[in-house]
Scaffold this motif. Structure first.
Motif, PDB file in Angstrom:
ATOM      1  N   LEU A 100       0.819  -1.216   0.000  1.00  0.00           N
ATOM      2  CA  LEU A 100       0.000   0.000   0.000  1.00  0.00           C
ATOM      3  C   LEU A 100       0.847   1.259   0.000  1.00  0.00           C
ATOM      4  O   LEU A 100       0.374   2.332  -0.355  1.00  0.00           O
ATOM      5  N   HIS A 150      -2.021   1.983  -4.969  1.00  0.00           N
ATOM      6  CA  HIS A 150      -3.375   2.034  -4.432  1.00  0.00           C
ATOM      7  C   HIS A 150      -4.055   0.694  -4.700  1.00  0.00           C
ATOM      8  O   HIS A 150      -4.043   0.202  -5.828  1.00  0.00           O
ATOM      9  N   LYS A 175      -7.728  -1.279  -4.193  1.00  0.00           N
ATOM     10  CA  LYS A 175      -9.142  -1.019  -3.925  1.00  0.00           C
ATOM     11  C   LYS A 175      -9.577  -1.671  -2.609  1.00  0.00           C
ATOM     12  O   LYS A 175      -9.271  -2.829  -2.343  1.00  0.00           O
ATOM     13  N   TYR A 216      -8.676  -0.673   0.408  1.00  0.00           N
ATOM     14  CA  TYR A 216      -7.736  -0.353   1.484  1.00  0.00           C
ATOM     15  C   TYR A 216      -7.271   1.091   1.330  1.00  0.00           C
ATOM     16  O   TYR A 216      -6.983   1.536   0.222  1.00  0.00           O
ATOM     17  N   GLU A 217      -7.184   1.808   2.442  1.00  0.00           N
ATOM     18  CA  GLU A 217      -6.650   3.159   2.423  1.00  0.00           C
ATOM     19  C   GLU A 217      -5.535   3.256   3.459  1.00  0.00           C
ATOM     20  O   GLU A 217      -5.764   3.017   4.651  1.00  0.00           O
ATOM     21  N   VAL A 233      -3.521   5.130   5.907  1.00  0.00           N
ATOM     22  CA  VAL A 233      -3.744   6.353   6.665  1.00  0.00           C
ATOM     23  C   VAL A 233      -2.430   6.897   7.219  1.00  0.00           C
ATOM     24  O   VAL A 233      -2.212   8.103   7.241  1.00  0.00           O
ATOM     25  N   VAL A 273      -4.046   1.223   8.336  1.00  0.00           N
ATOM     26  CA  VAL A 273      -4.894   1.032   7.160  1.00  0.00           C
ATOM     27  C   VAL A 273      -6.350   1.143   7.587  1.00  0.00           C
ATOM     28  O   VAL A 273      -6.745   0.607   8.629  1.00  0.00           O
ATOM     29  N   ARG A 274      -7.144   1.840   6.773  1.00  0.00           N
ATOM     30  CA  ARG A 274      -8.586   1.941   7.012  1.00  0.00           C
ATOM     31  C   ARG A 274      -9.289   1.100   5.958  1.00  0.00           C
ATOM     32  O   ARG A 274      -8.930   1.129   4.779  1.00  0.00           O
ATOM     33  N   LEU A 275     -10.310   0.347   6.401  1.00  0.00           N
ATOM     34  CA  LEU A 275     -11.115  -0.433   5.469  1.00  0.00           C
ATOM     35  C   LEU A 275     -12.503  -0.651   6.054  1.00  0.00           C
ATOM     36  O   LEU A 275     -12.744  -0.381   7.223  1.00  0.00           O
ATOM     37  N   THR A 333     -16.472   0.566   9.485  1.00  0.00           N
ATOM     38  CA  THR A 333     -15.154   1.135   9.209  1.00  0.00           C
ATOM     39  C   THR A 333     -14.226   0.779  10.354  1.00  0.00           C
ATOM     40  O   THR A 333     -14.557   0.999  11.520  1.00  0.00           O
ATOM     41  N   TYR A 378      -9.915   0.576  11.654  1.00  0.00           N
ATOM     42  CA  TYR A 378      -8.525   0.973  11.471  1.00  0.00           C
ATOM     43  C   TYR A 378      -7.649  -0.169  11.965  1.00  0.00           C
ATOM     44  O   TYR A 378      -7.852  -0.671  13.071  1.00  0.00           O
TER      45      TYR A 378
END
Length: 164
Positions: free
Chosen positions: A59, A63, A65, A67-68, A70, A79-81, A93, A95
């Motif tokens: 990550l 990018h 899909k 997963y974000e 942070v 990671v936020r998901l 949601t 973390y």
């Protein structure tokens, strides 16, 4: 002077009992979490979240899909998901924090103390036990090779999931 010492000891003993009581309260209702090399505790329904499948290192460069990333530092990734736990039909949601233990000195220190994720897990549950509103710890897990800690994971609910 002697009375002050005795009262301080008694006070310390009651504080110790209080913390033992909080630890007992916070450990009830959890089940064991196992995911490959990872083991720890989780709330029922959250054992389906496979922490070993989250691409923490990839990550940083691309990018993916769903997963974000942070936060990213030398030893920590957050990671936020969105995840739907067992027994519910709506996604939540979360973390996911991963603390990597990179140096031999830190691995040696891990023999004598709790991991950062486990300390955060305990403190979060203690805050909830005394009525302080905080994101709920959902999973705590560690990756150990023998007695040495390699990485520690903590999954908490997002702020939008907190109830008043």
């Amino acid at each position: 002077m002697r009375c002050d010492l005795l009262s301080g000891m008694i006070y310390g003993f009651f504080i110790f009992l209080f913390h033992c009581f909080l630890a007992f309260i916070t450990l009830t209702g959890f089940i064991t979490y196992n995911d490959g090399e990872l083991s720890g505790l989780c709330l029922p329904g959250w054992q389906r979240l496979h922490l070993s499948e989250i691409p923490f290192d990839r990550l940083r460069n691309q990018h993916i899909k769903g997963y974000e990333l942070v936060k990213s530092s030398h030893t920590r990734r957050v990671v936020r998901l969105r995840f739907t736990p067992a027994g519910t039909d709506h996604p939540v949601t979360v973390y996911i924090k991963r603390n990597a233990i990179r140096t031999k000195w830190r691995r040696l220190k891990s023999l004598f103390g709790r991991s950062k994720a486990r300390r955060e897990w305990c403190l979060g549950n203690r805050l909830l036990a005394v009525g302080i509103n905080t994101p709920r710890p959902l999973i705590w897990a560690e990756d150990r090779r023998g007695p040495f800690l390699r990485a520690a994971y903590l999954v908490i609910s997002g702020l939008e999931e907190m109830k008043d």
